[in-house]
Design an enzyme around this catalytic site. Structure first.
Site, PDB file in Angstrom:
ATOM      1  N   ASP A 183       4.186   1.470  -1.484  1.00  0.00           N
ATOM      2  CA  ASP A 183       4.711   1.528  -2.847  1.00  0.00           C
ATOM      3  C   ASP A 183       3.835   0.648  -3.739  1.00  0.00           C
ATOM      4  O   ASP A 183       4.195  -0.456  -4.103  1.00  0.00           O
ATOM      5  CB  ASP A 183       6.174   1.039  -2.843  1.00  0.00           C
ATOM      6  CG  ASP A 183       6.843   1.229  -4.188  1.00  0.00           C
ATOM      7  OD1 ASP A 183       6.247   1.904  -5.053  1.00  0.00           O
ATOM      8  OD2 ASP A 183       7.953   0.692  -4.380  1.00  0.00           O
TER       9      ASP A 183
ATOM     10  N   VAL B 191      -7.055 -10.866  -0.254  1.00  0.00           N
ATOM     11  CA  VAL B 191      -8.525 -10.912  -0.335  1.00  0.00           C
ATOM     12  C   VAL B 191      -9.106 -10.238   0.913  1.00  0.00           C
ATOM     13  O   VAL B 191     -10.183 -10.582   1.370  1.00  0.00           O
ATOM     14  CB  VAL B 191      -9.039 -12.367  -0.457  1.00  0.00           C
ATOM     15  CG1 VAL B 191      -8.910 -12.873  -1.878  1.00  0.00           C
ATOM     16  CG2 VAL B 191      -8.324 -13.297   0.511  1.00  0.00           C
TER      17      VAL B 191
ATOM     18  N   LYS C 187      -3.107 -12.944   2.608  1.00  0.00           N
ATOM     19  CA  LYS C 187      -3.261 -11.818   3.551  1.00  0.00           C
ATOM     20  C   LYS C 187      -4.698 -11.754   4.056  1.00  0.00           C
ATOM     21  O   LYS C 187      -5.643 -11.707   3.276  1.00  0.00           O
ATOM     22  CB  LYS C 187      -2.873 -10.498   2.875  1.00  0.00           C
ATOM     23  CG  LYS C 187      -2.889  -9.312   3.846  1.00  0.00           C
ATOM     24  CD  LYS C 187      -2.143  -8.114   3.315  1.00  0.00           C
ATOM     25  CE  LYS C 187      -2.169  -6.961   4.292  1.00  0.00           C
ATOM     26  NZ  LYS C 187      -1.412  -5.807   3.838  1.00  0.00           N
TER      27      LYS C 187
ATOM     28  N   THR D 138       1.722   2.519   8.955  1.00  0.00           N
ATOM     29  CA  THR D 138       1.260   3.763   9.583  1.00  0.00           C
ATOM     30  C   THR D 138       2.361   4.460  10.383  1.00  0.00           C
ATOM     31  O   THR D 138       2.520   5.688  10.291  1.00  0.00           O
ATOM     32  CB  THR D 138       0.035   3.460  10.474  1.00  0.00           C
ATOM     33  OG1 THR D 138      -0.965   2.852   9.649  1.00  0.00           O
ATOM     34  CG2 THR D 138      -0.531   4.719  11.091  1.00  0.00           C
TER      35      THR D 138
ATOM     36  N   PHE E  64      -7.655   0.244  -4.254  1.00  0.00           N
ATOM     37  CA  PHE E  64      -6.745  -0.353  -5.251  1.00  0.00           C
ATOM     38  C   PHE E  64      -6.485   0.561  -6.453  1.00  0.00           C
ATOM     39  O   PHE E  64      -6.691   0.169  -7.612  1.00  0.00           O
ATOM     40  CB  PHE E  64      -7.292  -1.688  -5.773  1.00  0.00           C
ATOM     41  CG  PHE E  64      -7.191  -2.843  -4.801  1.00  0.00           C
ATOM     42  CD1 PHE E  64      -6.421  -2.773  -3.659  1.00  0.00           C
ATOM     43  CD2 PHE E  64      -7.875  -4.032  -5.068  1.00  0.00           C
ATOM     44  CE1 PHE E  64      -6.332  -3.858  -2.784  1.00  0.00           C
ATOM     45  CE2 PHE E  64      -7.790  -5.124  -4.202  1.00  0.00           C
ATOM     46  CZ  PHE E  64      -7.017  -5.024  -3.049  1.00  0.00           C
TER      47      PHE E  64
ATOM     48  N   ASN F 160      -4.591  -7.188   7.467  1.00  0.00           N
ATOM     49  CA  ASN F 160      -4.939  -5.983   6.725  1.00  0.00           C
ATOM     50  C   ASN F 160      -5.584  -4.981   7.698  1.00  0.00           C
ATOM     51  O   ASN F 160      -5.593  -5.200   8.906  1.00  0.00           O
ATOM     52  CB  ASN F 160      -5.906  -6.354   5.592  1.00  0.00           C
ATOM     53  CG  ASN F 160      -5.657  -5.479   4.368  1.00  0.00           C
ATOM     54  OD1 ASN F 160      -5.576  -4.259   4.491  1.00  0.00           O
ATOM     55  ND2 ASN F 160      -5.532  -6.093   3.214  1.00  0.00           N
TER      56      ASN F 160
ATOM     57  N   SER G  48      -8.697  -6.531   1.655  1.00  0.00           N
ATOM     58  CA  SER G  48      -8.865  -5.074   1.691  1.00  0.00           C
ATOM     59  C   SER G  48     -10.346  -4.745   1.774  1.00  0.00           C
ATOM     60  O   SER G  48     -11.152  -5.317   1.033  1.00  0.00           O
ATOM     61  CB  SER G  48      -8.266  -4.435   0.439  1.00  0.00           C
ATOM     62  OG  SER G  48      -6.877  -4.520   0.500  1.00  0.00           O
TER      63      SER G  48
ATOM     64  N   TYR H 299      -8.547   3.871  -0.406  1.00  0.00           N
ATOM     65  CA  TYR H 299      -7.979   4.063  -1.744  1.00  0.00           C
ATOM     66  C   TYR H 299      -8.744   3.258  -2.799  1.00  0.00           C
ATOM     67  O   TYR H 299      -8.992   3.747  -3.895  1.00  0.00           O
ATOM     68  CB  TYR H 299      -6.518   3.600  -1.767  1.00  0.00           C
ATOM     69  CG  TYR H 299      -5.495   4.689  -1.486  1.00  0.00           C
ATOM     70  CD1 TYR H 299      -5.353   5.754  -2.373  1.00  0.00           C
ATOM     71  CD2 TYR H 299      -4.652   4.641  -0.387  1.00  0.00           C
ATOM     72  CE1 TYR H 299      -4.406   6.749  -2.151  1.00  0.00           C
ATOM     73  CE2 TYR H 299      -3.698   5.624  -0.148  1.00  0.00           C
ATOM     74  CZ  TYR H 299      -3.576   6.676  -1.041  1.00  0.00           C
ATOM     75  OH  TYR H 299      -2.641   7.648  -0.822  1.00  0.00           O
TER      76      TYR H 299
ATOM     77  N   ASN I 199      -7.983   4.592   5.427  1.00  0.00           N
ATOM     78  CA  ASN I 199      -7.883   4.784   3.978  1.00  0.00           C
ATOM     79  C   ASN I 199      -8.982   4.009   3.268  1.00  0.00           C
ATOM     80  O   ASN I 199      -9.427   2.961   3.725  1.00  0.00           O
ATOM     81  CB  ASN I 199      -6.492   4.380   3.476  1.00  0.00           C
ATOM     82  CG  ASN I 199      -6.420   2.936   3.025  1.00  0.00           C
ATOM     83  OD1 ASN I 199      -6.778   2.613   1.884  1.00  0.00           O
ATOM     84  ND2 ASN I 199      -6.014   2.055   3.931  1.00  0.00           N
TER      85      ASN I 199
ATOM     86  N   ASN J 294     -11.834  -2.086   0.858  1.00  0.00           N
ATOM     87  CA  ASN J 294     -12.280  -1.001  -0.016  1.00  0.00           C
ATOM     88  C   ASN J 294     -12.651  -1.415  -1.434  1.00  0.00           C
ATOM     89  O   ASN J 294     -12.866  -0.566  -2.285  1.00  0.00           O
ATOM     90  CB  ASN J 294     -11.211   0.091  -0.045  1.00  0.00           C
ATOM     91  CG  ASN J 294     -10.890   0.575   1.357  1.00  0.00           C
ATOM     92  OD1 ASN J 294     -11.794   0.878   2.127  1.00  0.00           O
ATOM     93  ND2 ASN J 294      -9.603   0.611   1.695  1.00  0.00           N
ATOM     94  N   THR J 295     -12.677  -2.711  -1.685  1.00  0.00           N
ATOM     95  CA  THR J 295     -13.148  -3.212  -2.978  1.00  0.00           C
ATOM     96  C   THR J 295     -14.391  -4.054  -2.688  1.00  0.00           C
ATOM     97  O   THR J 295     -14.286  -5.056  -1.971  1.00  0.00           O
ATOM     98  CB  THR J 295     -12.052  -4.059  -3.671  1.00  0.00           C
ATOM     99  OG1 THR J 295     -10.954  -3.212  -3.963  1.00  0.00           O
ATOM    100  CG2 THR J 295     -12.555  -4.704  -4.946  1.00  0.00           C
TER     101      THR J 295
ATOM    102  N   GLY K  26       0.809  -1.208   0.000  1.00  0.00           N
ATOM    103  CA  GLY K  26       0.000   0.000   0.000  1.00  0.00           C
ATOM    104  C   GLY K  26       0.842   1.258   0.000  1.00  0.00           C
ATOM    105  O   GLY K  26       0.384   2.307  -0.437  1.00  0.00           O
TER     106      GLY K  26
HETATM  107  C1  LIG Z   1      -2.899   4.201   3.035  1.00  0.00           C
HETATM  108  C2  LIG Z   1      -2.867   2.694   3.112  1.00  0.00           C
HETATM  109  C3  LIG Z   1      -2.984   1.943   1.940  1.00  0.00           C
HETATM  110  C4  LIG Z   1      -2.964   0.551   2.005  1.00  0.00           C
HETATM  111  N1  LIG Z   1      -3.051  -0.181   0.837  1.00  0.00           N
HETATM  112  C5  LIG Z   1      -2.958  -1.534   0.889  1.00  0.00           C
HETATM  113  C6  LIG Z   1      -2.982  -2.312  -0.299  1.00  0.00           C
HETATM  114  O1  LIG Z   1      -3.040  -1.808  -1.408  1.00  0.00           O
HETATM  115  N2  LIG Z   1      -2.913  -3.664  -0.164  1.00  0.00           N
HETATM  116  C7  LIG Z   1      -2.821  -4.297   1.048  1.00  0.00           C
HETATM  117  O2  LIG Z   1      -2.744  -5.522   1.099  1.00  0.00           O
HETATM  118  N3  LIG Z   1      -2.776  -3.578   2.180  1.00  0.00           N
HETATM  119  C8  LIG Z   1      -2.829  -2.225   2.135  1.00  0.00           C
HETATM  120  N4  LIG Z   1      -2.784  -1.497   3.301  1.00  0.00           N
HETATM  121  C9  LIG Z   1      -2.716  -2.220   4.605  1.00  0.00           C
HETATM  122  C10 LIG Z   1      -1.287  -2.339   5.108  1.00  0.00           C
HETATM  123  O3  LIG Z   1      -0.503  -3.115   4.253  1.00  0.00           O
HETATM  124  C11 LIG Z   1      -1.258  -2.950   6.521  1.00  0.00           C
HETATM  125  O4  LIG Z   1      -1.783  -4.252   6.442  1.00  0.00           O
HETATM  126  C12 LIG Z   1      -2.081  -2.163   7.533  1.00  0.00           C
HETATM  127  O5  LIG Z   1      -1.943  -0.784   7.295  1.00  0.00           O
HETATM  128  C13 LIG Z   1      -1.670  -2.444   8.975  1.00  0.00           C
HETATM  129  O6  LIG Z   1      -0.343  -2.043   9.233  1.00  0.00           O
HETATM  130  P1  LIG Z   1       0.028  -0.658  10.002  1.00  0.00           P
HETATM  131  O7  LIG Z   1      -0.808  -0.598  11.225  1.00  0.00           O
HETATM  132  O8  LIG Z   1       1.501  -0.745  10.251  1.00  0.00           O
HETATM  133  O9  LIG Z   1      -0.300   0.438   9.044  1.00  0.00           O
HETATM  134  C14 LIG Z   1      -2.814  -0.095   3.252  1.00  0.00           C
HETATM  135  C15 LIG Z   1      -2.690   0.662   4.418  1.00  0.00           C
HETATM  136  C16 LIG Z   1      -2.715   2.039   4.353  1.00  0.00           C
HETATM  137  C17 LIG Z   1      -2.563   2.833   5.630  1.00  0.00           C
END
Ligand SMILES: Cc1cc2nc3c(=O)[nH]c(=O)nc-3n(C[C@H](O)[C@H](O)[C@H](O)COP(=O)(O)O)c2cc1C
Length: 399
Positions: free
Chosen positions: A97, A207, A247, A351, A147, A278, A209, A145, A143, A211-212, A95
C-alpha cells in the site's frame, strides 16, 4: 421428450448448477477459505499482468471487498515494539500500500500493523513498465518499481483523514523514501519525519531499496551518520517524537552491518528499531523461473534464510536492546517463529500475501499460536532472541 422440453431441462440444469457454484463460491469467500483463494481466485488474479493484479488487490482492500475473518487474536500473539503495542506480530510490509489507500481493508484482513510507502516528497511515476515479475516456481517476486509514489502531500491527506475523529486507531508505519531526482536526499527524509510524525505510529528511514540509483550507498558509515543525525534532530523537535526504524538491505557485508549497529547506538544517531530486510540483488541462489534474470529486488522464499541470519546477527550486535521487524520470505507460522527466535519482535509479509491472498494471514497466526503453545511460550515476547534451534515436530514424531 420433445426438443423444446429437452432444451428447457438443460437450461434449468445449467442455471441450478451455476447458482449452486456461485453460492458455494460466495460462502467460501465469505468464510475466507484458503482453498478458494489458492485454487481459484489467486490463479485468476495471475491471468493479469503482475502490476495490474497488484493494483486490483489494493483496490479490493480499499473498497473492503474482503472476506470476513472469524479468528480473534489470542493474548499469546500480543507483542510490543518499544511502546507500540501490537495485537499480533504479522504486519503488511512496505510496497503493497504505497499510497495509504488500503489501510482499513488490510486491518480487516487481520494484519497486526500496516506499513505504508515508500513515500517520496514529490509525486513520481517510478521506472518504466513492466517492472514487477512473478517467479512462481520459486515463490518469489522481482520488482523494480523505483518508488512510484503519489508524494507526501496526497498521502499525508489520506492519513490525516484516517486519523481524524479517531476513525482508525490501528498501528500505521510510514516508510520514507527519496525522489529519484532529489539533490538533497537528507532533506527528503527530514521533511518526511516532520510531516508524517504526527499521523504515524512509527517512521521508517528506507535507504535499502535497490531500485533508486545510489540509495543503498546511504547505508555507508559517514553518509548514514549525517542522515541519522538530521532525522533524529527533526524527530526530537516534534511535539511527540515517533519511534524511528531503519530498514536495511540483506546484501550488506558483515562489516557494514557491524558498522551500522555501532552508529545507531550513538546518542545523536540513535534509532529505535531495525527492519531486516528489504529485497536482495543477490542471484547466487538457484532460481527456476522464467524471469530470474530480471533486474530488481528479489523477495519471497529465496530471501528467507538470508534475512533470518541477518536478524540474528543484528540482534547480537545490538544486544537485543532495540526491536527488529523481520521481513523476507515469511509464509507460515514456523517462518515467523524462526524470525522471532532469531531476534525479531514482529514480522512483515508481502510476497506470500501476493501469492495466497487474505487467508494466509489467519493461517500464519493460527500456526504461530499453536507453535507457541507447543513450545511453552506464554506470548511472542517470551520467544524473542531465544536462538534458531527449533524444528517443528513431524506428524509421526519420526524426524
Ligand atoms: C512489489 C514490491 C514492492 C516493494 N516496494 C517497497 C517499497 O516501496 N519500500 C520498501 O521499503 N520495501 C518495498 N518492498 C520490500 C518489502 O517491503 C519487503 O521488505 C520484501 O519484499 C521482503 O519481504 P517478502 O519476502 O515477504 O516479500 C517491496 C517488495 C515488493 C515485492
Amino acid at each position: 421428450m420433445s426438443s423444446s422440453k429437452l432444451l428447457h431441462k438443460i437450461k434449468s440444469m445449467v442455471l441450478i448448477t451455476s447458482s449452486a457454484t456461485a453460492l458455494l463460491g460466495g460462502y467460501c469467500f465469505y468464510k475466507n477459505d484458503e482453498r478458494l483463494f489458492d485454487y481459484v481466485l489467486m490463479p485468476l488474479m495471475r491471468l493479469f499482468e503482475a502490476e495490474r493484479s497488484h493494483e486490483l488487490a489494493v483496490k479490493t482492500c480499499k473498497y473492503k471487498i474482503l472476506p470476513s475473518v472469524d479468528y480473534k487474536d489470542p493474548d499469546s500473539l500480543n507483542t510490543r515494539m518499544q511502546n507500540i503495542f501490537l495485537k499480533n506480530p504479522v504486519g503488511i510490509a512496505a510496497g503493497f500500500d504505497k499510497n495509504a489507500e488500503a489501510v482499513e481493508g488490510l486491518d480487516k484482513i487481520g494484519f497486526g500493523f500496516v506499513e505504508i510507502g515508500s513515500v517520496t516528497p514529490f509525486p513520481q511515476s517510478g521506472n518504466q513498465k513492466p517492472r514487477v515479475f512473478r517467479l512462481i516456481e520459486d515463490d518469489a517476486i522481482i520488482n523494480r518499481y523505483g518508488f512510484n509514489s503519489d508524494g507526501h502531500e496526497t498521502v499525508w491527506k489520506r492519513l490525516q483523514q484516517l486519523r481524524s475523529h479517531q476513525r482508525y486507531e490501528g498501528v500505521i508505519g510510514v516508510n520514507l523514501g527519496k525522489n529519484k531526482s532529489s539533490e538533497d536526499a537528507v532533506k527528503d527524509y527530514v521533511d518526511g519525519v516532520k510531516l508524517f510524525g504526527p499521523v504515524a505510529d512509527y517512521l521508517v528511514v528506507n535507504v535499502s531499496s535497490p531500485n533508486t540509483p545510489g540509495l543503498r550507498k546511504m547505508q555507508q558509515k559517514d553518509t548514514l551518520k549525517d542522515l541519522l543525525v538530521n532525522v533524529v534532530k527533526e524527530n526530537l523537535a516534534l511535539d511527540l517524537p515517533r519511534p524511528i526504524f531503519l530498514k536495511l538491505s540483506p546484501d550488506l557485508t558483515d562489516t557494514e552491518l557491524k558498522d551500522i549497529c555501532g552508529i545507531i547506538k550513538k546518542k545523536e544517531c540513535k534509532v529505535d528499531g531495525l527492519i531486516i530486510s528489504n529485497t536482495t540483488v543477490d542471484r547466487s541462489m538457484i532460481l527456476h523461473s522464467q524471469f530470474n534474470n530480471e533486474v530488481g529486488g528479489l523477495s519471497g522464499k529465496p530471501l528467507k534464510e538470508k534475512s533470518t541470519r541477518m536478524i540474528s546477527e543484528a540482534y547480537k550486535l545490538t544486544q537485543g536492546k532495540i526491536p527488529i521487524i523481520g521481513v523476507g520470505g515469511v509464509s507460515s507460522g514456523q517462518d515467523v517463529y524462526e524470525k522471532i527466535r532469531a531476534g525479531a519482535s514482529a514480522v512483515q509479509i508481502y510476497t506470500s500475501f501476493a501469492y495466497h491472498g487474505p487467508p494466509i494471514v489467519t493461517k500464519i497466526k493460527k500456526e504461530l499460536e499453536e507453535i507457541l503453545k507447543e513450545q511453552g511460550h506464554q506470548t511472542v515476547q517470551d520467544a524473542i532472541g531465544k536462538g534458531i534451534t527449533y524444528q517443528r515436530k513431524s506428524w509421526f514424531g519420526l524426524f
